[in-house]
Scaffold this active site. Structure first.
Site, PDB file in Angstrom:
ATOM      1  N   LYS A   1      37.921  36.641  43.593  1.00  0.00           N
ATOM      2  CA  LYS A   1      37.703  37.856  42.799  1.00  0.00           C
ATOM      3  C   LYS A   1      36.302  38.431  42.954  1.00  0.00           C
ATOM      4  CE  LYS A   1      41.455  37.711  39.622  1.00  0.00           C
ATOM      5  NZ  LYS A   1      42.045  36.350  39.669  1.00  0.00           N
TER       6      LYS A   1
ATOM      7  N   SER B   1      43.025  30.513  47.135  1.00  0.00           N
ATOM      8  CA  SER B   1      42.345  31.620  46.462  1.00  0.00           C
ATOM      9  C   SER B   1      41.265  31.175  45.485  1.00  0.00           C
ATOM     10  CB  SER B   1      43.372  32.493  45.731  1.00  0.00           C
ATOM     11  OG  SER B   1      44.181  31.705  44.882  1.00  0.00           O
TER      12      SER B   1
ATOM     13  N   GLU C   1      39.200  44.129  32.356  1.00  0.00           N
ATOM     14  CA  GLU C   1      40.184  43.374  31.594  1.00  0.00           C
ATOM     15  C   GLU C   1      40.244  41.985  32.226  1.00  0.00           C
ATOM     16  OE1 GLU C   1      40.983  45.039  34.272  1.00  0.00           O
ATOM     17  OE2 GLU C   1      42.141  43.482  35.295  1.00  0.00           O
TER      18      GLU C   1
HETATM   19  C1  LIG Z   1      43.412  36.025  39.665  1.00  0.00           C
HETATM   20  C2  LIG Z   1      43.768  34.975  40.627  1.00  0.00           C
HETATM   21  C3  LIG Z   1      44.925  35.067  41.428  1.00  0.00           C
HETATM   22  C4  LIG Z   1      45.944  36.170  41.298  1.00  0.00           C
HETATM   23  O1  LIG Z   1      45.508  37.454  41.560  1.00  0.00           O
HETATM   24  P1  LIG Z   1      45.854  38.232  42.908  1.00  0.00           P
HETATM   25  O2  LIG Z   1      45.304  39.587  42.668  1.00  0.00           O
HETATM   26  O3  LIG Z   1      47.323  38.224  43.099  1.00  0.00           O
HETATM   27  O4  LIG Z   1      45.156  37.529  44.005  1.00  0.00           O
HETATM   28  C5  LIG Z   1      45.158  34.081  42.369  1.00  0.00           C
HETATM   29  N1  LIG Z   1      44.315  33.027  42.504  1.00  0.00           N
HETATM   30  C6  LIG Z   1      43.209  32.888  41.736  1.00  0.00           C
HETATM   31  C7  LIG Z   1      42.350  31.695  41.935  1.00  0.00           C
HETATM   32  C8  LIG Z   1      42.897  33.853  40.774  1.00  0.00           C
HETATM   33  O5  LIG Z   1      41.803  33.689  40.023  1.00  0.00           O
END
Ligand SMILES: *Cc1c(COP(=O)(O)O)cnc(C)c1O
Length: 396
Positions: A88, A376, A110
Site C-alpha cells: 500500500k 502483498s 478510509e
Molecule cells: C489491503 C491489502 C490487500 C488487499 O487490497 P488490494 O487492493 O486488493 O491489493 C492485500 N494484501 C495486503 C497485505 C493488504 O494490506
C-alpha cells in the site's frame, strides 16, 4: 488493450459517478493526473522515495522448498519487505506527491484493517500534512495496534458508527468529508477502486511491482515474463500492480484469488466477482455483493484486507474477458497456506497474501513453469489470528 478509456471505463466497468459537489474536484484530478505523474521531476522524486524510504526494488525470491513441493519454479515477489509491511505504501507515496503538486493541504483516507491508514499516516508525517483517517468502530476495536500507530504518526482517527461500522461505512464517511472540503482536501484511496481516475492512478503507482519483475526475471531466468502470476484480490491493487506490465503478454497466465470466507456459496464470503451483481459503489460501476433490493451485503473473510463488497473495474474486466482466471480460497485454505510458507520458507505472510499462496495446490504446473506469487504483505498484523488457529490446526 486493457487500459482505461477516456470516460474511465474498462469495458462495462468503472466510470465516475460522483455527487455534483465533487464533480469539479474529480474532474480537475482527471485532467491533470497524467501530466503530473509523467513529469520527470515527479518521477525522480517518486523513484528516490521508493528506493530509499520504501526499500525498493522488493526482492524476487526463488522459494526452493515451495518449488519442490509444487513441481515448478515458484518465485515470491516480496512486497512484505516494504516499509510499513505491504504494497500500500507504493500508492500512498504517489498520491501524496500528487496532492502536494495540486496545492492540497489536508489528507483524508478510509481504512478497514488499518493497513492503508498506517501507510497514509506515514506519508503524511513524511510530508508534514494534516491526516484524517476514517475507520469503522468495529475495526478500530479489532485492529487496535494500527490505530495506535496512526495516532503516533500524528493522524486523527475517526471511528465511524454508521452501518456495520466497517470498511464500507468508513469509505462513505470519507466521501462525505470530501464533499464538505472539496477545495483543500485530497482523498488518498488505498485500492484500485473509486471514481475514475482513481483506479487508473492507483494501478500506475502499483505497476512498479511488475516493472521490477520484468528486470528481475530477465536476470534470473533469461526471459522477462513468467508463466503464471498469482495474487489475491480485495479491491485489486496488488494484483493490478503485479499483472500490469503483462496484461498484453499472452504467455503469462494471470490468476486472481478472491477470499471465499467460509465458502463461495455460503453467506459468509467476500468472493465479489463470483457473487457480485453490477451496481454502483463508491463512484464506480462494478460487481457488488448486494441483496435483491440493491443493499450492499457485508462481506466476510478471515482477512480484513479482502473483505471489500466489490472489486475494482480493471479486475472485473479481466475476469469477464477471460484474461484472468479467478479462483477463490477459503479461510481454512489460506491459514493452511500461511502455516506452510512459514514452516518451509521461514516467511510469515499477511493473511491476504496467504490466499494467493493457497491457489498453488489448485493449479497444475509443468516442471519448467515459472510461477510468481505476489506476497502483498507481512503477517505481523495477523499474529492474533494465527496464534488462535495454529494449535488447533496442528492437532488435526
Ligand atoms: C489491503 C491489502 C490487500 C488487499 O487490497 P488490494 O487492493 O486488493 O491489493 C492485500 N494484501 C495486503 C497485505 C493488504 O494490506
Amino acid at each position: 488493450m486493457y487500459q482505461v478509456n477516456e470516460n474511465g471505463f474498462y469495458g462495462d466497468f468503472g466510470g465516475a459517478y460522483v455527487p455534483e459537489i465533487l464533480y469539479s474536484n474529480v474532474e480537475n484530478l482527471r485532467k491533470h493526473y497524467l501530466e503530473i505523474i509523467n513529469e520527470p521531476g515527479f518521477q525522480a522524486e517518486m523513484d528516490a522515495l521508493l528506493r530509499d524510504y520504501v526499500g525498493r526494488p522488493s526482492p524476487l525470491y526463488l522459494a526452493n522448498r515451495l518449488s519442490e513441493k509444487y513441481g515448478c519454479k515458484v518465485y515470491l515477489k516480496r512486497e512484505d519487505l516494504n516499509h510499513t509491511g505491504a504494497h500500500k505504501i507504493n500508492t500512498t507515496i504517489g498520491q501524496i506527491l500528487l496532492a502536494r503538486r495540486m496545492g492540497k493541504t489536508r489528507i483524508i483516507a478510509e481504512t478497514g484493517a488499518g493497513q492503508h491508514g498506517v501507510a497514509t499516516a506515514t506519508v503524511c508525517a513524511l510530508m508534514n500534512m494534516e491526516c484524517i483517517v476514517y475507520m469503522g468502530k468495529t475495526d478500530v476495536e479489532r485492529q487496535h495496534l494500527n490505530v495506535q500507530k496512526m495516532e503516533m504518526l500524528g493522524a486523527t482517527v475517526i471511528p465511524v458508527t454508521s452501518g456495520n461500522m466497517t470498511l464500507k461505512d468508513a469509505t462513505n464517511e470519507a466521501i462525505r468529508d470530501w464533499c464538505c472540503h472539496p477545495v483543500d482536501t485530497f482523498y488518498i484511496i488505498g485500492s484500485t477502486i473509486g471514481p475514475h481516475p482513481y483506479p487508473d492512478m492507483v494501478a500506475r503507482f502499483q505497476s512498479v511491482i511488475s516493472r521490477e519483475m520484468k528486470v528481475q526475471l530477465q536476470e534470473k531466468e533469461g526471459r522477462d515474463y513468467p508463466d503464471y502470476i498469482l495474487a489475491c484480490i480485495g479491491g485489486g491493487s496488488n494484483a493490478t500492480g503485479a499483472f500490469y506490465h503483462y496484461l498484453d503478454e499472452p504467455r503469462t497466465k494471470l490468476i486472481a484469488v478472491e477470499a471465499a470466507g467460509k465458502g463461495v456459496d455460503t453467506e459468509e464470503t467476500a468472493a465479489s466477482i463470483r457473487r457480485g451483481r453490477l451496481g454502483i459503489l463508491h463512484g464506480a460501476k462494478i460487481p457488488i455483493m448486494q441483496t435483491k433490493d440493491g443493499q450492499v451485503i457485508e462481506p466476510y473473510s478471515i482477512s480484513a484486507g479482502l473483505d471489500y463488497p466489490g472489486v475494482g473495474p480493471l479486475q472485473a474486466a479481466l475476469a469477464k474477458t477471460g484474461r484472468s482466471q479467478v479462483l477463490a480460497a477459503t479461510d481454512e485454505e489460506a491459514l493452511t497456506a500461511a502455516f506452510e510458507l512459514t514452516a518451509i520458507e521461514g516467511i510469515i505472510p499477511a493473511l491476504e497474501s496467504a490466499h494467493a499462496l493457497a491457489a498453488l495446490p489448485k493449479l497444475t504446473f509443468k516442471p519448467d513453469d515459472v510461477v510468481v506469487v505476489n506476497v502483498s504483505g507481512r503477517g505481523d498484523k495477523d499474529m492474533d489470528t494465527y496464534v488462535k488457529y495454529f494449535n488447533q490446526m496442528n492437532q488435526k
